[in-house]
Design a protein around this motif. Structure first.
Motif, short mmCIF file in Angstrom:
data_model
loop_
_atom_site.label_atom_id
_atom_site.label_comp_id
_atom_site.label_asym_id
_atom_site.label_seq_id
_atom_site.Cartn_x
_atom_site.Cartn_y
_atom_site.Cartn_z
N THR A 228 0.84 -1.21 0.00
CA THR A 228 0.00 0.00 0.00
C THR A 228 0.87 1.26 0.00
N GLU A 229 2.19 1.08 -0.21
CA GLU A 229 3.16 2.18 -0.09
C GLU A 229 2.81 3.39 -0.94
N ASN A 230 2.24 3.17 -2.12
CA ASN A 230 1.99 4.31 -3.00
C ASN A 230 0.66 5.00 -2.71
N GLN A 231 -0.04 4.48 -1.68
CA GLN A 231 -1.30 5.14 -1.31
C GLN A 231 -1.09 6.01 -0.07
N ARG A 232 -0.46 5.42 0.94
CA ARG A 232 -0.33 6.12 2.23
C ARG A 232 0.66 5.35 3.09
N ILE A 233 0.91 5.77 4.33
CA ILE A 233 1.77 4.98 5.21
C ILE A 233 1.03 3.69 5.54
N VAL B 74 10.98 17.25 -0.12
CA VAL B 74 12.12 16.75 -0.88
C VAL B 74 11.74 15.99 -2.14
N HIS B 75 10.49 15.57 -2.25
CA HIS B 75 10.04 14.79 -3.42
C HIS B 75 10.04 15.68 -4.66
N GLU B 76 10.92 15.39 -5.61
CA GLU B 76 10.96 16.27 -6.78
C GLU B 76 10.73 15.54 -8.10
N HIS B 77 10.45 14.23 -8.06
CA HIS B 77 10.23 13.52 -9.33
C HIS B 77 8.93 13.94 -9.99
N ILE C 130 2.07 23.18 -7.80
CA ILE C 130 2.66 22.66 -6.58
C ILE C 130 2.71 21.14 -6.65
N SER C 131 3.87 20.55 -6.29
CA SER C 131 3.96 19.10 -6.16
C SER C 131 4.22 18.79 -4.70
N THR C 132 3.35 17.98 -4.09
CA THR C 132 3.44 17.76 -2.65
C THR C 132 3.26 16.29 -2.30
N TYR C 133 3.99 15.79 -1.30
CA TYR C 133 3.95 14.37 -0.95
C TYR C 133 3.93 14.09 0.55
N ASN C 134 4.26 15.08 1.39
CA ASN C 134 4.50 14.77 2.80
C ASN C 134 3.28 14.87 3.70
N GLY C 135 2.10 14.89 3.12
CA GLY C 135 0.90 14.92 3.98
C GLY C 135 0.61 16.31 4.52
N GLY D 279 0.34 15.21 -6.67
CA GLY D 279 1.24 14.42 -5.82
C GLY D 279 0.41 13.57 -4.88
N ARG D 280 0.69 13.63 -3.57
CA ARG D 280 -0.14 12.92 -2.59
C ARG D 280 -0.98 13.95 -1.85
N LEU D 281 -2.24 14.08 -2.24
CA LEU D 281 -3.09 15.13 -1.65
C LEU D 281 -3.78 14.57 -0.42
N ASN D 282 -3.02 14.41 0.65
CA ASN D 282 -3.61 13.89 1.89
C ASN D 282 -2.99 14.56 3.11
N GLU D 283 -3.62 14.34 4.27
CA GLU D 283 -3.13 14.86 5.55
C GLU D 283 -3.65 13.97 6.67
C1 B12 Z 1 10.60 8.42 -4.36
C2 B12 Z 1 10.05 8.69 -2.95
C3 B12 Z 1 10.88 9.33 -2.02
C4 B12 Z 1 12.26 9.80 -2.37
C5 B12 Z 1 12.20 11.14 -3.13
C6 B12 Z 1 13.37 11.30 -4.09
C7 B12 Z 1 13.32 12.68 -4.76
N1 B12 Z 1 14.40 13.38 -4.61
O1 B12 Z 1 12.33 13.06 -5.35
C8 B12 Z 1 12.91 9.93 -0.96
C9 B12 Z 1 13.57 8.63 -0.62
C10 B12 Z 1 13.94 11.05 -0.78
C11 B12 Z 1 11.67 10.11 -0.10
C12 B12 Z 1 11.68 10.70 1.16
C13 B12 Z 1 10.58 10.76 1.97
N2 B12 Z 1 9.36 10.25 1.77
CO1 B12 Z 1 8.86 9.50 0.08
N3 B12 Z 1 8.22 8.56 -1.43
C14 B12 Z 1 8.74 8.28 -2.58
C15 B12 Z 1 7.78 7.41 -3.44
C16 B12 Z 1 8.35 6.03 -3.42
C17 B12 Z 1 7.56 7.82 -4.91
C18 B12 Z 1 7.05 9.28 -5.10
C19 B12 Z 1 7.44 9.75 -6.50
O2 B12 Z 1 8.36 10.50 -6.68
N4 B12 Z 1 6.74 9.23 -7.51
C20 B12 Z 1 7.03 9.59 -8.90
C21 B12 Z 1 5.95 10.53 -9.45
C22 B12 Z 1 6.32 11.05 -10.84
O3 B12 Z 1 4.79 9.72 -9.61
P1 B12 Z 1 3.38 10.14 -9.02
O4 B12 Z 1 3.56 10.55 -7.62
O5 B12 Z 1 2.44 9.08 -9.29
O6 B12 Z 1 3.03 11.50 -9.84
C23 B12 Z 1 1.92 11.59 -10.66
C24 B12 Z 1 0.84 12.48 -10.06
O7 B12 Z 1 0.87 12.53 -8.66
C25 B12 Z 1 1.06 13.80 -10.70
N5 B12 Z 1 1.77 14.85 -10.01
C26 B12 Z 1 2.75 14.76 -9.11
N6 B12 Z 1 3.14 15.98 -8.73
C27 B12 Z 1 2.40 16.87 -9.45
C28 B12 Z 1 2.38 18.27 -9.47
C29 B12 Z 1 1.47 18.91 -10.31
C30 B12 Z 1 1.45 20.42 -10.33
C31 B12 Z 1 0.59 18.17 -11.13
C32 B12 Z 1 -0.36 18.88 -12.03
C33 B12 Z 1 0.60 16.77 -11.11
C34 B12 Z 1 1.52 16.14 -10.26
O8 B12 Z 1 1.73 13.57 -11.93
C35 B12 Z 1 2.40 12.33 -11.92
C36 B12 Z 1 2.01 11.58 -13.16
O9 B12 Z 1 0.67 11.33 -13.22
C37 B12 Z 1 6.43 7.52 -2.63
C38 B12 Z 1 5.56 6.24 -2.64
C39 B12 Z 1 4.95 5.99 -4.02
N7 B12 Z 1 5.30 4.86 -4.59
O10 B12 Z 1 4.25 6.82 -4.51
C40 B12 Z 1 6.93 7.82 -1.21
C41 B12 Z 1 6.07 8.75 -0.27
C42 B12 Z 1 5.47 9.87 -1.07
N8 B12 Z 1 7.05 9.26 0.68
C43 B12 Z 1 6.55 9.40 1.87
C44 B12 Z 1 7.25 9.90 3.00
C45 B12 Z 1 6.49 9.94 4.34
C46 B12 Z 1 8.59 10.35 2.90
C47 B12 Z 1 9.47 10.87 4.06
C48 B12 Z 1 8.84 11.87 5.01
C49 B12 Z 1 9.96 9.64 4.82
C50 B12 Z 1 10.87 9.97 5.95
N9 B12 Z 1 10.38 9.80 7.12
O11 B12 Z 1 11.96 10.37 5.75
C51 B12 Z 1 10.65 11.51 3.29
C52 B12 Z 1 10.47 13.02 3.00
C53 B12 Z 1 11.35 13.88 3.76
C54 B12 Z 1 11.34 15.36 3.36
N10 B12 Z 1 12.36 16.07 3.80
O12 B12 Z 1 10.49 15.85 2.72
C55 B12 Z 1 5.11 8.92 1.95
C56 B12 Z 1 4.06 10.04 2.05
C57 B12 Z 1 2.97 9.61 3.02
C58 B12 Z 1 1.67 10.29 2.74
N11 B12 Z 1 1.62 11.55 2.36
O13 B12 Z 1 0.68 9.60 2.89
C59 B12 Z 1 5.00 8.03 0.67
C60 B12 Z 1 3.59 7.93 0.06
C61 B12 Z 1 5.50 6.64 1.09
C62 B12 Z 1 4.70 6.01 2.22
N12 B12 Z 1 3.75 5.23 1.88
O14 B12 Z 1 4.97 6.25 3.35
N13 B12 Z 1 10.58 9.62 -0.73
#
Ligand code: B12
Length: 579
Positions: free
Chosen positions: A318-323, A457-460, A502-507, A533-537
């Protein structure tokens, strides 16, 4: 040609590393390694010793990442996971504790800080509750070393009996909201490293490369180079032991096992864990099991061939959904144990010669990168024998400039040709090109400018959106990584942006969107705000500690939540550029 001294890499306010290490050594007189159930029940002096024992026995160790908002819930969960697994014949050797990012702030600032999804510990007693929740090693690898509160958190972890403390990788990339004092962060981190180096017991300093530059380099050989640079800092200049972790961004079994082979050639310190290939989790749980099997099989085979002390890390599906929740963590551990029984039968059919050949390239390229980086930084006036000065310079230079200047690949017109092209970049480039090819062009009167930034920090996600928009003819105004809402709006104003992205992932999605709207109103600006990104809190009154979706709340603010690039494009088509 010798480079000029670069004042941006050096800071006269920074104390000499030797003084900071001396302060750490002095602190070790009062802060010594305490005991905990793991040390008491295993009779081991440290986790490093436990790892060497398991490596000799060729036993595959298992790591579970865990951390809910509440300490009670987390302590209970650790006990439950360890106990349930043990009853099923599965040994969970260590728990990675996902501290909340607010733990990175000095204690006095924490209460006011924005909270993410992780656990908040208030003092050494809370750390001790964690280290005594089960007879397994507790690994404090997030928001410890590398952040302003490095000293107080490291002291508390050591006093609680923890013998693996991280995360050097986060020092180079993590920025906390509204905290820009990188001199204070560096001094706190080097002093804490001095405290660790002065302990009688062997305490592993942990570095997750993917939290650092490894998740941002285009060339994987540079990531191996960072291993060598970090070892120079921690083991040569400071005198502590450094265990590396890698894995988030390594999707291909060949490069994943090759990176392991390369790592054991350049380091004999036990590794902490091989992190799950979390970026490959892009499906529903049933589909994610395939990604879990794919990377775990490679890791089990690699540690079987090169027993490095690394534990494997089965990430719940469930990693890509939430913790993940407790039962999901137990399922993943059970899955991993079963796979360790199957995996050895794959060894004879695995082409290890290919793995060794790629490891040759990684080590050769990594060494050249390290040599060029240290020489290049010295030329620019950095004292590379001072751990504090060297760390600060690398953090300030950043991955892109380091790779452009010191990368081992052949220099090209716009970028170097990577020796081993990092999968994350290849995959996202491919995604952007494929998506753009399927779209109708934007027919706006003039080219749009969109100001984009991330909340953390999430910048992908940002990288992908930028790649796609630039190919659609949109001008990008880059506001950067982990940018504060007010700074993002200021950048949009100064660039005359037609919209903010805005791209956001940290809740923190809703609070951040609210703060952006407020900053826009303060400036009398009314530009559209796209957010993805991850639009949750985690709701404040939550008793599960799990985040909930806030997409509708964000839309009610008048922002434009986008689940993907298609939704982004429909939102952009509706934006008419100001005349
Ligand atoms: C890679 C990753 C990391 C990498 C980031 C590397 C980097 N430099 O970017 C690292 C290892 C550094 C990392 C760190 C952390 N992470 Co992280 N990470 C991930 C992971 C595996 C992938 C996210 C990603 O980049 N996906 C690639 C993108 C391209 O794909 P996507 O998200 O599907 O994007 C699509 C849409 O969302 C959309 N989109 C995305 N952004 C935007 C912006 C706009 C404007 C628009 C229009 C669309 C859009 O477009 C994309 C294509 O459709 C996710 C889990 C997952 N599999 O999703 C966890 C996740 C996001 N991380 C998480 C967490 C908690 C953290 C940490 C806090 C962990 C920790 N305790 O250290 C730290 C952050 C610390 C900080 N200082 O901010 C959690 C977030 C929990 C939540 N919100 O529910 C997740 C969900 C993992 C989990 N299940 O716990 N992480």
């Amino acid at each position: 040609m010798t480079a000029e001294v670069d004042p941006t890499l050096i800071d006269p306010r920074l104390k000499p590393g030797a003084d900071l290490l001396a302060e750490g050594r002095a602190m070790a007189r009062d802060w010594r390694l305490g005991s905990c159930r793991f040390l008491a029940e295993t009779g081991m002096p440290s986790e490093a010793a436990w790892k060497r024992k398991a490596a000799t026995e060729r036993r595959v160790m298992q790591h579970a990442h865990i951390g809910f908002r509440s300490v009670d819930r987390t302590v209970a969960a650790i006990g439950e996971v360890h106990d349930q697994c043990r009853k099923a014949g599965v040994t969970v050797d260590r728990f990675g504790i996902t501290l909340d990012w607010s733990m990175g702030y000095p204690q006095a600032m924490r209460a006011k800080a924005a909270r993410g999804t992780g656990i908040v510990l208030t003092g050494p007693e809370d750390f001790a509750r964690i280290t005594n929740a089960a007879p397994a090693a507790a690994h404090f690898g997030d928001f410890m070393l590398g952040l302003p509160a490095a000293m107080e958190n490291t002291r508390a972890a050591i006093a609680a009996g923890a013998t693996a403390v991280g995360n050097l990788g986060q020092y180079f990339t993590f920025r906390l909201p509204y905290w820009d004092d990188d001199v204070a962060t560096t001094e706190a981190t080097v002093t804490a490293l001095g405290l660790i180096a002065a302990q009688d017991a062997e305490i592993l300093v942990h570095s997750n490369l993917d939290d650092g530059f490894a998740g941002l380099f285009i060339d994987m050989a540079c990531a191996l180079g960072m291993v060598l640079i970090e070892k120079h800092i921690v083991e040569d200049l400071i005198g502590a032991r450094l265990g590396h972790c890698y894995g988030h961004h390594f999707s291909d079994p060949l490069s994943r096992t090759a990176f392991h082979a390369a790592l054991v050639r350049v380091s004999d310190t036990p590794g902490t864990m091989i992190f799950g290939n979390t970026v490959s989790y892009q499906s529903i749980p049933a589909g994610n099991y395939a990604s879990l099997a794919s990377y775990l099989l490679a890791d089990i085979l690699a540690v079987g061939r090169w027993p490095s002390g690394h534990a494997i890390n089965p990430v719940p599906v469930t990693e890509n959904q939430r913790i993940p929740d407790v039962d999901e963590i137990i399922d993943a551990q059970t899955f991993a144990h079963r796979l360790t029984l199957h995996a050895p039968f794959y060894d004879p059919v695995f082409d290890w010669a290919k793995v060794e050949a790629m490891a040759d390239v990684l080590v050769e390229g990594g060494r050249r990168f390290t040599g060029a980086a240290l020489a290049g930084l010295a030329e620019r006036g950095v004292d590379i024998e001072d751990p504090a000065a060297l760390m600060l310079a690398i953090r300030r230079m950043g991955p892109r400039r380091m790779e452009a200047l010191f990368g081992p690949g052949a220099a090209g017109p716009s970028a170097r040709t990577p020796l081993i092209h990092a999968e994350w970049a290849r995959e996202l480039n491919h995604k952007a090109v494929t998506w753009v090819a399927a779209q109708q062009p934007l027919d706006t009167a003039r080219s749009l400018t969109i100001c984009i930034g991330t909340t953390d920090v999430h910048e992908h996600g940002k990288y992908l959106v930028e790649q796609a928009l630039q190919r659609m003819g949109v001008t990008i105004a880059d506001a950067g990584i982990a940018v504060d809402p007010e700074a993002l709006v200021a950048r949009a104003a100064e660039t005359g942006a037609d919209a903010i992205a805005i791209s956001t992932y940290n809740g923190v999605a809703l609070r951040y969107a609210q703060a952006v709207k407020t900053a826009l109103a303060t400036r009398g600006l009314a530009v559209p705000v796209l957010i993805g990104g991850r639009l949750n809190e985690v709701p404040d009154e939550s008793n599960s500690g799990l985040p909930v979706d806030v997409t509708r709340d964000i839309a009610n603010l008048g922002c434009l939540p986008c689940a993907d690039l298609d939704e982004m494009l429909s939102a952009i088509r509706a934006i008419q550029p100001a005349a």
